[in-house]
Design a protein around this motif. Structure first.
Motif, PDB file in Angstrom:
ATOM      1  N   GLY A  31     -16.877   0.105 -25.029  1.00 15.44           N
ATOM      2  CA  GLY A  31     -15.747   0.696 -24.862  1.00 15.44           C
ATOM      3  C   GLY A  31     -15.970   2.020 -24.810  1.00 15.44           C
ATOM      4  O   GLY A  31     -15.264   2.939 -23.866  1.00 15.44           O
ATOM      5  N   GLY A  32     -16.945   2.788 -25.212  1.00 16.09           N
ATOM      6  CA  GLY A  32     -17.300   4.162 -25.186  1.00 16.09           C
ATOM      7  C   GLY A  32     -17.621   4.437 -23.486  1.00 16.09           C
ATOM      8  O   GLY A  32     -17.249   5.226 -23.045  1.00 16.09           O
ATOM      9  N   VAL A  33     -18.290   3.524 -22.909  1.00 17.88           N
ATOM     10  CA  VAL A  33     -18.722   3.595 -21.495  1.00 17.88           C
ATOM     11  C   VAL A  33     -17.375   3.673 -20.844  1.00 17.88           C
ATOM     12  O   VAL A  33     -17.323   4.543 -19.649  1.00 17.88           O
ATOM     13  CB  VAL A  33     -19.832   2.558 -21.202  1.00 17.88           C
ATOM     14  CG1 VAL A  33     -20.175   2.632 -19.739  1.00 17.88           C
ATOM     15  CG2 VAL A  33     -21.242   2.622 -21.818  1.00 17.88           C
ATOM     16  N   VAL A  34     -16.691   2.551 -21.046  1.00 19.38           N
ATOM     17  CA  VAL A  34     -15.345   2.575 -20.110  1.00 19.38           C
ATOM     18  C   VAL A  34     -14.592   3.900 -20.293  1.00 19.38           C
ATOM     19  O   VAL A  34     -14.081   4.495 -19.352  1.00 19.38           O
ATOM     20  CB  VAL A  34     -14.593   1.503 -20.498  1.00 19.38           C
ATOM     21  CG1 VAL A  34     -13.128   1.329 -19.900  1.00 19.38           C
ATOM     22  CG2 VAL A  34     -15.222   0.093 -20.187  1.00 19.38           C
ATOM     23  N   ALA A  35     -14.496   4.536 -21.436  1.00 20.13           N
ATOM     24  CA  ALA A  35     -13.721   5.575 -21.755  1.00 20.13           C
ATOM     25  C   ALA A  35     -14.278   6.840 -21.011  1.00 20.13           C
ATOM     26  O   ALA A  35     -13.524   7.683 -20.510  1.00 20.13           O
ATOM     27  CB  ALA A  35     -13.673   5.981 -23.237  1.00 20.13           C
ATOM     28  N   VAL A  36     -15.454   6.740 -20.928  1.00 18.91           N
ATOM     29  CA  VAL A  36     -16.378   7.985 -20.197  1.00 18.91           C
ATOM     30  C   VAL A  36     -16.065   7.953 -18.543  1.00 18.91           C
ATOM     31  O   VAL A  36     -15.662   8.881 -18.023  1.00 18.91           O
ATOM     32  CB  VAL A  36     -17.669   8.033 -20.610  1.00 18.91           C
ATOM     33  CG1 VAL A  36     -18.446   8.795 -19.547  1.00 18.91           C
ATOM     34  CG2 VAL A  36     -18.008   8.265 -21.793  1.00 18.91           C
ATOM     35  N   VAL A  37     -16.097   6.494 -18.257  1.00 15.59           N
ATOM     36  CA  VAL A  37     -15.958   6.568 -16.759  1.00 15.59           C
ATOM     37  C   VAL A  37     -14.444   7.120 -16.326  1.00 15.59           C
ATOM     38  O   VAL A  37     -14.120   7.612 -15.517  1.00 15.59           O
ATOM     39  CB  VAL A  37     -15.915   4.937 -16.247  1.00 15.59           C
ATOM     40  CG1 VAL A  37     -15.697   4.651 -14.928  1.00 15.59           C
ATOM     41  CG2 VAL A  37     -17.470   4.547 -16.741  1.00 15.59           C
ATOM     42  N   VAL A  38     -13.313   6.460 -17.257  1.00 16.25           N
ATOM     43  CA  VAL A  38     -11.853   6.871 -17.122  1.00 16.25           C
ATOM     44  C   VAL A  38     -11.915   8.402 -17.018  1.00 16.25           C
ATOM     45  O   VAL A  38     -10.933   8.740 -16.215  1.00 16.25           O
ATOM     46  CB  VAL A  38     -11.170   6.125 -18.004  1.00 16.25           C
ATOM     47  CG1 VAL A  38      -9.678   6.502 -17.778  1.00 16.25           C
ATOM     48  CG2 VAL A  38     -10.997   4.478 -17.740  1.00 16.25           C
ATOM     49  N   VAL A  65     -13.817  10.674 -16.343  1.00 16.08           N
ATOM     50  CA  VAL A  65     -14.430  11.460 -15.257  1.00 16.08           C
ATOM     51  C   VAL A  65     -13.816  11.133 -13.872  1.00 16.08           C
ATOM     52  O   VAL A  65     -13.498  11.949 -13.089  1.00 16.08           O
ATOM     53  CB  VAL A  65     -15.897  10.766 -14.987  1.00 16.08           C
ATOM     54  CG1 VAL A  65     -16.473  11.010 -13.718  1.00 16.08           C
ATOM     55  CG2 VAL A  65     -16.913  11.061 -16.190  1.00 16.08           C
ATOM     56  N   THR A  66     -12.947   9.878 -14.064  1.00 22.66           N
ATOM     57  CA  THR A  66     -12.188   9.866 -12.788  1.00 22.66           C
ATOM     58  C   THR A  66     -11.030  10.717 -12.560  1.00 22.66           C
ATOM     59  O   THR A  66     -10.662  11.008 -11.530  1.00 22.66           O
ATOM     60  CB  THR A  66     -11.660   8.300 -12.817  1.00 22.66           C
ATOM     61  OG1 THR A  66     -12.934   7.477 -12.713  1.00 22.66           O
ATOM     62  CG2 THR A  66     -10.921   7.860 -11.569  1.00 22.66           C
ATOM     63  N   LEU A  67     -10.266  10.927 -13.812  1.00 22.35           N
ATOM     64  CA  LEU A  67      -9.197  11.580 -13.997  1.00 22.35           C
ATOM     65  C   LEU A  67      -9.424  13.166 -13.711  1.00 22.35           C
ATOM     66  O   LEU A  67      -8.674  13.553 -12.977  1.00 22.35           O
ATOM     67  CB  LEU A  67      -8.706  11.682 -15.385  1.00 22.35           C
ATOM     68  CG  LEU A  67      -7.868  10.354 -15.891  1.00 22.35           C
ATOM     69  CD1 LEU A  67      -7.380  10.376 -17.086  1.00 22.35           C
ATOM     70  CD2 LEU A  67      -6.614   9.831 -14.930  1.00 22.35           C
ATOM     71  N   CYS A  68     -10.588  13.647 -14.179  1.00 29.69           N
ATOM     72  CA  CYS A  68     -11.105  14.790 -13.767  1.00 29.69           C
ATOM     73  C   CYS A  68     -11.331  14.990 -12.069  1.00 29.69           C
ATOM     74  O   CYS A  68     -10.865  15.961 -11.766  1.00 29.69           O
ATOM     75  CB  CYS A  68     -12.472  15.361 -14.415  1.00 29.69           C
ATOM     76  SG  CYS A  68     -12.239  15.237 -16.378  1.00 29.69           S
ATOM     77  N   LEU A  69     -12.029  14.085 -11.494  1.00 27.19           N
ATOM     78  CA  LEU A  69     -11.994  14.075 -10.244  1.00 27.19           C
ATOM     79  C   LEU A  69     -10.544  14.346  -9.330  1.00 27.19           C
ATOM     80  O   LEU A  69     -10.436  14.949  -8.291  1.00 27.19           O
ATOM     81  CB  LEU A  69     -12.951  13.037  -9.680  1.00 27.19           C
ATOM     82  CG  LEU A  69     -14.393  12.951 -10.130  1.00 27.19           C
ATOM     83  CD1 LEU A  69     -15.065  11.659  -9.624  1.00 27.19           C
ATOM     84  CD2 LEU A  69     -14.805  14.153  -9.335  1.00 27.19           C
ATOM     85  N   ILE A  70      -9.687  13.451  -9.940  1.00 24.22           N
ATOM     86  CA  ILE A  70      -8.262  13.489  -9.216  1.00 24.22           C
ATOM     87  C   ILE A  70      -7.719  14.909  -9.462  1.00 24.22           C
ATOM     88  O   ILE A  70      -7.072  15.510  -8.482  1.00 24.22           O
ATOM     89  CB  ILE A  70      -7.554  12.307  -9.804  1.00 24.22           C
ATOM     90  CG1 ILE A  70      -8.040  10.960  -9.299  1.00 24.22           C
ATOM     91  CG2 ILE A  70      -5.950  12.432  -9.457  1.00 24.22           C
ATOM     92  CD1 ILE A  70      -7.373   9.811 -10.326  1.00 24.22           C
ATOM     93  N   ILE A  71      -7.765  15.561 -10.423  1.00 26.21           N
ATOM     94  CA  ILE A  71      -7.374  16.715 -10.681  1.00 26.21           C
ATOM     95  C   ILE A  71      -7.817  17.794  -9.772  1.00 26.21           C
ATOM     96  O   ILE A  71      -7.190  18.716  -9.311  1.00 26.21           O
ATOM     97  CB  ILE A  71      -7.525  17.336 -12.168  1.00 26.21           C
ATOM     98  CG1 ILE A  71      -6.465  16.175 -13.159  1.00 26.21           C
ATOM     99  CG2 ILE A  71      -6.962  18.620 -12.617  1.00 26.21           C
ATOM    100  CD1 ILE A  71      -6.577  16.569 -14.611  1.00 26.21           C
ATOM    101  N   VAL A  72      -9.133  18.023  -9.960  1.00 26.31           N
ATOM    102  CA  VAL A  72      -9.879  18.947  -8.931  1.00 26.31           C
ATOM    103  C   VAL A  72      -9.407  18.696  -7.566  1.00 26.31           C
ATOM    104  O   VAL A  72      -9.336  19.660  -6.670  1.00 26.31           O
ATOM    105  CB  VAL A  72     -11.515  18.566  -9.218  1.00 26.31           C
ATOM    106  CG1 VAL A  72     -12.185  19.339  -8.208  1.00 26.31           C
ATOM    107  CG2 VAL A  72     -11.727  18.939 -10.472  1.00 26.31           C
ATOM    108  N   LEU A  73      -9.336  17.368  -6.904  1.00 28.59           N
ATOM    109  CA  LEU A  73      -9.188  17.174  -5.581  1.00 28.59           C
ATOM    110  C   LEU A  73      -7.598  17.635  -5.419  1.00 28.59           C
ATOM    111  O   LEU A  73      -7.328  18.205  -4.211  1.00 28.59           O
ATOM    112  CB  LEU A  73      -9.512  15.882  -5.485  1.00 28.59           C
ATOM    113  CG  LEU A  73      -8.767  15.295  -3.949  1.00 28.59           C
ATOM    114  CD1 LEU A  73      -9.835  16.010  -2.934  1.00 28.59           C
ATOM    115  CD2 LEU A  73      -8.963  13.641  -3.946  1.00 28.59           C
ATOM    116  N   GLY A  74      -6.556  17.456  -6.495  1.00 28.44           N
ATOM    117  CA  GLY A  74      -5.309  17.908  -6.266  1.00 28.44           C
ATOM    118  C   GLY A  74      -5.279  19.546  -6.011  1.00 28.44           C
ATOM    119  O   GLY A  74      -4.533  19.966  -5.057  1.00 28.44           O
ATOM    120  N   ARG A  75      -5.948  20.326  -6.878  1.00 31.37           N
ATOM    121  CA  ARG A  75      -6.108  21.552  -6.675  1.00 31.37           C
ATOM    122  C   ARG A  75      -6.628  22.125  -5.448  1.00 31.37           C
ATOM    123  O   ARG A  75      -6.105  23.137  -4.749  1.00 31.37           O
ATOM    124  CB  ARG A  75      -6.800  22.220  -8.239  1.00 31.37           C
ATOM    125  CG  ARG A  75      -6.055  22.047  -9.358  1.00 31.37           C
ATOM    126  CD  ARG A  75      -6.954  22.439 -10.466  1.00 31.37           C
ATOM    127  NE  ARG A  75      -7.227  23.839 -10.367  1.00 31.37           N
ATOM    128  CZ  ARG A  75      -6.297  24.869 -10.622  1.00 31.37           C
ATOM    129  NH1 ARG A  75      -4.958  24.417 -11.499  1.00 31.37           N
ATOM    130  NH2 ARG A  75      -6.524  26.070 -10.562  1.00 31.37           N
TER     131      ARG A  75
END
Length: 375
Positions: A311-318, A320-330
Protein backbone atom coordinates in the motif's frame (compact mmCIF):
# COMPACT_ATOMS: atom_id res chain seq x y z
CA UNK A 1 78.58 -14.59 39.44
CA UNK A 2 81.02 -13.32 36.86
CA UNK A 3 81.07 -14.85 33.43
CA UNK A 4 83.61 -17.66 33.15
CA UNK A 5 85.42 -17.76 29.86
CA UNK A 6 88.92 -17.77 28.40
CA UNK A 7 90.20 -14.34 27.41
CA UNK A 8 93.40 -14.01 25.40
CA UNK A 9 95.45 -10.87 25.90
CA UNK A 10 97.96 -10.23 23.13
CA UNK A 11 100.61 -7.55 22.84
CA UNK A 12 102.43 -7.41 19.53
CA UNK A 13 105.96 -5.98 19.40
CA UNK A 14 108.33 -5.77 16.45
CA UNK A 15 111.73 -6.79 17.75
CA UNK A 16 114.90 -5.14 16.46
CA UNK A 17 117.33 -7.15 14.40
CA UNK A 18 119.64 -7.94 17.30
CA UNK A 19 121.22 -11.27 18.29
CA UNK A 20 121.25 -10.95 22.04
CA UNK A 21 121.41 -14.32 23.80
CA UNK A 22 118.54 -13.49 26.16
CA UNK A 23 115.86 -10.84 25.88
CA UNK A 24 113.72 -10.43 29.01
CA UNK A 25 109.99 -9.69 28.67
CA UNK A 26 108.13 -8.09 31.51
CA UNK A 27 104.37 -8.79 31.82
CA UNK A 28 102.35 -6.69 34.28
CA UNK A 29 99.04 -8.31 35.27
CA UNK A 30 96.56 -6.34 37.47
CA UNK A 31 95.28 -9.44 39.26
CA UNK A 32 98.73 -10.38 40.59
CA UNK A 33 100.38 -8.92 43.63
CA UNK A 34 103.72 -8.82 41.81
CA UNK A 35 104.50 -8.65 38.14
CA UNK A 36 105.16 -11.93 36.34
CA UNK A 37 108.40 -12.21 34.40
CA UNK A 38 108.90 -14.39 31.37
CA UNK A 39 112.32 -14.95 29.86
CA UNK A 40 113.29 -16.76 26.69
CA UNK A 41 116.01 -17.18 24.15
CA UNK A 42 115.12 -15.25 21.06
CA UNK A 43 117.57 -17.05 18.85
CA UNK A 44 115.87 -20.38 19.56
CA UNK A 45 112.14 -19.75 19.51
CA UNK A 46 111.04 -23.42 19.94
CA UNK A 47 112.83 -23.72 23.25
CA UNK A 48 111.43 -20.46 24.52
CA UNK A 49 108.23 -21.85 25.96
CA UNK A 50 110.11 -24.64 27.76
CA UNK A 51 112.39 -22.18 29.50
CA UNK A 52 109.61 -19.76 30.56
CA UNK A 53 109.28 -19.38 34.27
CA UNK A 54 105.91 -20.22 35.84
CA UNK A 55 103.38 -17.35 36.24
CA UNK A 56 102.19 -16.57 39.72
CA UNK A 57 98.49 -17.21 38.83
CA UNK A 58 97.73 -20.70 37.51
CA UNK A 59 94.89 -19.30 35.43
CA UNK A 60 97.35 -17.30 33.31
CA UNK A 61 99.26 -19.31 30.74
CA UNK A 62 101.86 -18.37 28.19
CA UNK A 63 100.44 -19.27 24.81
CA UNK A 64 103.11 -18.06 22.42
CA UNK A 65 106.50 -16.36 22.60
CA UNK A 66 108.43 -15.50 19.45
CA UNK A 67 110.51 -12.75 17.92
CA UNK A 68 107.38 -10.71 17.29
CA UNK A 69 104.76 -11.82 19.80
CA UNK A 70 104.16 -12.62 23.44
CA UNK A 71 100.67 -14.05 24.10
CA UNK A 72 99.00 -15.13 27.33
CA UNK A 73 95.56 -16.62 28.06
CA UNK A 74 93.44 -16.19 31.18
CA UNK A 75 90.90 -18.85 32.15
CA UNK A 76 88.03 -18.59 34.66
CA UNK A 77 87.91 -14.82 34.26
CA UNK A 78 86.67 -12.80 37.23
CA UNK A 79 85.95 -9.12 37.68
CA UNK A 80 89.32 -8.82 39.44
CA UNK A 81 91.00 -9.57 36.09
CA UNK A 82 89.68 -6.33 34.62
CA UNK A 83 92.27 -3.65 34.01
CA UNK A 84 95.21 -2.64 31.85
CA UNK A 85 97.80 -5.23 30.81
CA UNK A 86 101.29 -4.11 29.85
CA UNK A 87 103.94 -6.01 27.90
CA UNK A 88 107.48 -4.53 28.05
CA UNK A 89 110.53 -5.43 26.00
CA UNK A 90 113.73 -4.41 27.75
CA UNK A 91 115.73 -3.04 24.86
CA UNK A 92 117.37 0.33 24.55
CA UNK A 93 115.04 2.11 24.76
CA UNK A 94 112.41 -0.04 26.51
CA UNK A 95 109.40 -0.77 24.34
CA UNK A 96 105.92 -1.39 25.78
CA UNK A 97 102.47 -2.31 24.53
CA UNK A 98 99.24 -2.06 26.53
CA UNK A 99 95.83 -3.73 26.35
CA UNK A 100 92.70 -2.87 28.34
CA UNK A 101 90.62 -5.84 29.48
CA UNK A 102 86.96 -5.17 30.34
CA UNK A 103 85.10 -7.97 32.07
CA UNK A 104 81.28 -8.09 31.79
CA UNK A 105 79.28 -9.23 34.79
CA UNK A 106 76.57 -11.65 33.66
CA UNK A 107 73.25 -11.03 35.45
CA UNK A 108 71.80 -13.87 37.48
CA UNK A 109 68.54 -15.52 36.45
CA UNK A 110 65.68 -13.25 37.54
CA UNK A 111 62.96 -14.16 40.02
CA UNK A 112 59.39 -12.85 40.30
CA UNK A 113 58.08 -12.35 43.83
CA UNK A 114 54.88 -11.03 45.35
CA UNK A 115 52.28 -13.02 43.44
CA UNK A 116 49.50 -14.51 45.54
CA UNK A 117 47.42 -17.33 44.08
CA UNK A 118 44.56 -17.04 43.68
CA UNK A 119 43.82 -13.32 43.51
CA UNK A 120 40.28 -11.99 43.71
CA UNK A 121 39.00 -9.66 41.03
CA UNK A 122 39.53 -6.02 41.96
CA UNK A 123 42.51 -6.66 44.24
CA UNK A 124 45.86 -4.95 43.67
CA UNK A 125 48.76 -7.11 42.47
CA UNK A 126 52.35 -5.98 43.14
CA UNK A 127 55.12 -8.00 41.48
CA UNK A 128 58.89 -7.54 41.83
CA UNK A 129 61.58 -8.92 39.54
CA UNK A 130 65.20 -8.91 40.74
CA UNK A 131 68.54 -9.81 39.20
CA UNK A 132 72.06 -9.39 40.60
CA UNK A 133 75.68 -9.54 39.43
CA UNK A 134 75.35 -7.51 36.25
CA UNK A 135 78.05 -5.15 34.97
CA UNK A 136 77.03 -2.75 33.60
CA UNK A 137 73.52 -2.63 35.06
CA UNK A 138 71.04 -4.93 33.31
CA UNK A 139 67.70 -3.78 31.88
CA UNK A 140 64.41 -5.33 33.09
CA UNK A 141 61.27 -5.33 30.95
CA UNK A 142 57.76 -6.64 31.73
CA UNK A 143 55.35 -8.40 29.37
CA UNK A 144 51.80 -9.64 29.78
CA UNK A 145 50.77 -12.11 27.09
CA UNK A 146 53.57 -10.78 24.83
CA UNK A 147 52.40 -7.17 25.29
CA UNK A 148 54.96 -4.94 27.01
CA UNK A 149 53.87 -3.07 30.13
CA UNK A 150 55.75 -0.50 32.18
CA UNK A 151 57.38 -1.17 35.54
CA UNK A 152 59.42 0.96 37.96
CA UNK A 153 63.16 0.15 37.91
CA UNK A 154 65.61 0.53 40.79
CA UNK A 155 69.40 0.08 40.44
CA UNK A 156 71.80 -0.49 43.37
CA UNK A 157 75.58 -0.85 43.13
CA UNK A 158 77.33 -3.64 45.01
CA UNK A 159 81.09 -3.40 44.50
CA UNK A 160 81.76 -3.65 40.79
CA UNK A 161 78.37 -5.20 40.00
CA UNK A 162 74.79 -3.97 40.11
CA UNK A 163 71.55 -5.30 41.52
CA UNK A 164 68.50 -4.31 39.46
CA UNK A 165 64.93 -4.55 40.73
CA UNK A 166 61.72 -3.67 38.89
CA UNK A 167 58.24 -3.35 40.41
CA UNK A 168 55.01 -3.90 38.48
CA UNK A 169 51.53 -3.03 39.76
CA UNK A 170 48.35 -4.52 38.26
CA UNK A 171 44.63 -4.42 39.01
CA UNK A 172 43.20 -7.92 39.08
CA UNK A 173 40.71 -8.31 36.26
CA UNK A 174 38.74 -11.34 35.04
CA UNK A 175 40.20 -10.88 31.56
CA UNK A 176 43.68 -11.49 33.01
CA UNK A 177 42.80 -14.92 34.38
CA UNK A 178 45.36 -17.32 32.93
CA UNK A 179 47.54 -14.51 31.55
CA UNK A 180 51.32 -15.05 31.54
CA UNK A 181 53.47 -12.34 33.11
CA UNK A 182 57.11 -12.33 31.93
CA UNK A 183 60.10 -10.59 33.50
CA UNK A 184 62.82 -10.27 30.86
CA UNK A 185 66.43 -9.33 31.61
CA UNK A 186 68.46 -7.85 28.75
CA UNK A 187 72.23 -7.41 28.93
CA UNK A 188 75.09 -7.22 26.44
CA UNK A 189 76.74 -10.24 28.07
CA UNK A 190 73.66 -12.34 27.21
CA UNK A 191 74.03 -11.78 23.49
CA UNK A 192 70.68 -12.48 21.79
CA UNK A 193 69.30 -14.83 24.46
CA UNK A 194 67.74 -12.85 27.33
CA UNK A 195 66.97 -14.42 30.70
CA UNK A 196 63.29 -14.86 31.55
CA UNK A 197 61.12 -15.47 34.59
CA UNK A 198 57.40 -16.21 34.19
CA UNK A 199 54.29 -16.37 36.35
CA UNK A 200 50.70 -17.25 35.43
CA UNK A 201 47.93 -15.13 36.96
CA UNK A 202 44.98 -16.87 38.60
CA UNK A 203 42.06 -14.48 39.08
CA UNK A 204 38.87 -15.53 40.90
CA UNK A 205 35.67 -13.70 39.91
CA UNK A 206 31.89 -14.02 40.16
CA UNK A 207 29.84 -15.41 37.25
CA UNK A 208 27.76 -13.34 34.82
CA UNK A 209 24.87 -15.50 33.56
CA UNK A 210 22.90 -15.21 30.32
CA UNK A 211 20.18 -17.47 28.85
CA UNK A 212 20.51 -18.33 25.15
CA UNK A 213 17.51 -20.04 23.43
CA UNK A 214 18.05 -22.65 20.73
CA UNK A 215 15.10 -21.26 18.66
CA UNK A 216 14.47 -17.57 18.05
CA UNK A 217 10.68 -17.90 17.60
CA UNK A 218 9.56 -21.07 19.40
CA UNK A 219 6.32 -22.64 18.13
CA UNK A 220 3.82 -25.04 19.61
CA UNK A 221 4.94 -28.66 19.38
CA UNK A 222 8.64 -27.84 19.03
CA UNK A 223 11.54 -28.72 21.37
CA UNK A 224 13.24 -25.73 23.00
CA UNK A 225 16.63 -25.72 24.71
CA UNK A 226 17.60 -22.89 27.05
CA UNK A 227 21.35 -22.64 27.71
CA UNK A 228 22.60 -20.88 30.82
CA UNK A 229 25.83 -19.35 29.53
CA UNK A 230 28.40 -17.93 31.98
CA UNK A 231 32.11 -17.56 32.65
CA UNK A 232 33.46 -17.74 36.20
CA UNK A 233 36.41 -18.82 38.32
CA UNK A 234 35.96 -21.03 40.27
CA UNK A 235 33.19 -22.76 38.37
CA UNK A 236 29.74 -22.30 39.90
CA UNK A 237 27.73 -24.91 41.71
CA UNK A 238 25.00 -26.73 39.70
CA UNK A 239 22.73 -24.22 37.93
CA UNK A 240 19.32 -23.62 39.52
CA UNK A 241 16.38 -23.22 37.05
CA UNK A 242 13.08 -21.57 37.97
CA UNK A 243 9.93 -20.38 36.18
CA UNK A 244 8.07 -17.26 37.32
CA UNK A 245 10.05 -17.32 40.61
CA UNK A 246 8.89 -20.86 41.32
CA UNK A 247 9.92 -24.43 40.56
CA UNK A 248 9.61 -25.89 37.10
CA UNK A 249 5.94 -26.93 36.73
CA UNK A 250 6.18 -29.94 34.42
CA UNK A 251 9.20 -32.10 35.12
CA UNK A 252 8.02 -34.71 32.62
CA UNK A 253 8.55 -32.30 29.71
CA UNK A 254 11.19 -30.07 31.34
CA UNK A 255 14.57 -31.69 31.99
CA UNK A 256 17.76 -30.10 33.31
CA UNK A 257 21.19 -31.34 32.23
CA UNK A 258 24.11 -29.26 33.45
CA UNK A 259 23.60 -25.78 32.05
CA UNK A 260 20.72 -26.77 29.72
CA UNK A 261 16.97 -26.77 30.27
CA UNK A 262 15.08 -28.74 27.61
CA UNK A 263 11.33 -28.24 27.10
CA UNK A 264 9.63 -30.73 24.79
CA UNK A 265 6.22 -30.37 23.06
CA UNK A 266 5.89 -26.64 23.65
CA UNK A 267 2.43 -25.24 24.30
CA UNK A 268 0.88 -21.99 25.53
CA UNK A 269 1.11 -23.06 29.16
CA UNK A 270 4.91 -22.86 28.92
CA UNK A 271 4.78 -19.10 28.45
CA UNK A 272 6.51 -17.21 31.26
CA UNK A 273 9.83 -15.96 32.61
CA UNK A 274 12.60 -18.51 33.08
CA UNK A 275 15.66 -17.82 35.24
CA UNK A 276 18.98 -19.60 35.79
CA UNK A 277 21.11 -18.87 38.85
CA UNK A 278 24.88 -19.45 38.87
CA UNK A 279 26.71 -19.20 42.23
CA UNK A 280 30.35 -19.52 43.33
CA UNK A 281 32.14 -18.39 46.47
CA UNK A 282 32.80 -14.93 44.98
CA UNK A 283 29.19 -14.11 44.09
CA UNK A 284 26.14 -15.07 42.06
CA UNK A 285 24.38 -14.03 38.86
CA UNK A 286 20.89 -14.63 37.44
CA UNK A 287 20.11 -14.93 33.75
CA UNK A 288 16.54 -14.26 32.56
CA UNK A 289 14.50 -15.21 29.48
CA UNK A 290 10.83 -14.57 28.69
CA UNK A 291 9.25 -17.38 26.66
CA UNK A 292 6.31 -16.78 24.33
CA UNK A 293 5.12 -19.80 22.35
CA UNK A 294 3.83 -18.84 18.89
CA UNK A 295 0.98 -20.36 16.92
CA UNK A 296 2.44 -21.97 13.76
CA UNK A 297 -0.44 -20.68 11.58
CA UNK A 298 0.05 -17.12 12.84
CA UNK A 299 3.71 -17.27 12.01
CA UNK A 300 2.93 -18.56 8.49
CA UNK A 301 0.59 -15.57 7.93
CA UNK A 302 3.32 -13.25 9.08
CA UNK A 303 5.64 -14.72 6.50
CA UNK A 304 3.15 -13.83 3.62
CA UNK A 305 3.14 -10.57 1.61
CA UNK A 306 3.33 -7.41 3.65
CA UNK A 307 0.20 -5.48 2.58
CA UNK A 308 1.28 -2.36 4.39
CA UNK A 309 4.44 -2.19 2.31
CA UNK A 310 2.51 -2.73 -0.92
CA UNK A 311 0.00 0.00 0.00
CA UNK A 312 2.80 2.40 0.75
CA UNK A 313 4.41 1.78 -2.64
CA UNK A 314 1.09 2.41 -4.46
CA UNK A 315 0.53 5.67 -2.54
CA UNK A 316 3.97 6.91 -3.53
CA UNK A 317 3.35 6.11 -7.21
CA UNK A 318 0.00 7.98 -7.21
CA UNK A 319 1.54 11.00 -5.49
CA UNK A 320 4.37 11.20 -8.02
CA UNK A 321 1.90 10.95 -10.94
CA UNK A 322 -0.22 13.84 -9.59
CA UNK A 323 2.87 15.99 -9.16
CA UNK A 324 3.86 15.39 -12.79
CA UNK A 325 0.37 16.39 -14.03
CA UNK A 326 0.42 19.66 -12.07
CA UNK A 327 3.89 20.59 -13.34
CA UNK A 328 2.89 19.84 -16.95
CA UNK A 329 -0.30 21.99 -16.62
CA UNK A 330 1.64 24.96 -15.31
CA UNK A 331 4.05 24.68 -18.22
CA UNK A 332 1.24 24.65 -20.83
CA UNK A 333 -0.51 27.60 -19.11
CA UNK A 334 2.56 29.76 -19.72
CA UNK A 335 2.81 28.91 -23.44
CA UNK A 336 2.01 32.09 -25.48
CA UNK A 337 0.50 32.48 -29.05
CA UNK A 338 0.49 35.68 -31.09
CA UNK A 339 -1.42 36.84 -34.17
CA UNK A 340 -2.04 40.01 -36.13
CA UNK A 341 -5.60 41.23 -36.85
CA UNK A 342 -6.56 41.19 -40.49
CA UNK A 343 -9.28 43.78 -40.17
CA UNK A 344 -8.79 46.67 -42.63
CA UNK A 345 -9.14 49.63 -40.40
CA UNK A 346 -10.25 52.94 -42.08
CA UNK A 347 -11.98 51.23 -45.02
CA UNK A 348 -15.35 52.57 -43.95
CA UNK A 349 -14.20 56.18 -44.55
CA UNK A 350 -12.85 55.51 -48.08
CA UNK A 351 -14.89 56.93 -51.02
CA UNK A 352 -14.21 53.91 -53.16
CA UNK A 353 -12.79 50.39 -53.02
CA UNK A 354 -9.32 51.28 -54.25
CA UNK A 355 -8.93 53.94 -51.62
CA UNK A 356 -10.17 51.54 -48.97
CA UNK A 357 -7.55 48.99 -49.94
CA UNK A 358 -4.79 51.61 -49.90
CA UNK A 359 -5.91 52.84 -46.48
CA UNK A 360 -6.08 49.28 -45.19
CA UNK A 361 -2.55 48.51 -46.32
CA UNK A 362 -1.26 51.63 -44.59
CA UNK A 363 -3.06 50.86 -41.39
CA UNK A 364 -1.90 47.21 -41.50
CA UNK A 365 1.67 48.28 -40.99
CA UNK A 366 0.74 50.08 -37.78
CA UNK A 367 -1.65 47.47 -36.50
CA UNK A 368 -1.24 46.43 -32.88
CA UNK A 369 -0.06 42.97 -32.05
CA UNK A 370 -2.61 40.97 -30.16
CA UNK A 371 -1.86 38.02 -27.93
CA UNK A 372 -3.84 34.98 -26.96
CA UNK A 373 -3.20 32.44 -24.18
CA UNK A 374 -4.05 28.84 -24.85
CA UNK A 375 -4.94 26.58 -21.94
Amino acid sequence: MERLEVVEVMADLVLPSLRWPILPWYLQVPALLQPARVEGTVSVPPSLAARCSALRDNRIELVRASWHELSISISDVTLADEGQYTCSLFTMPVKTSKALLIVLGVPEKPEINGLKKPTQEGDKITLTCKTSGSKPAADIRWFKNDKEIKGVKEVNASGKTFTVKSTLELQADRNDDGATVICRVDHEALSSTPQLATQVLEIHYAPIAEIIPSVKHPQEGQILKLICDFKANPMPDPVLWTKDDGELPDLDRMTVSGRELTISLLNKTDNGTYRCEAVNRIGKSIGEYTLFVHDPSALSDQTGPDHAVIGGVVAVVVFVTLCLIIVLGRYLARHKGTYLTNEAKGAEDAPDADTAIINAEGNQANAEEKKEYFI
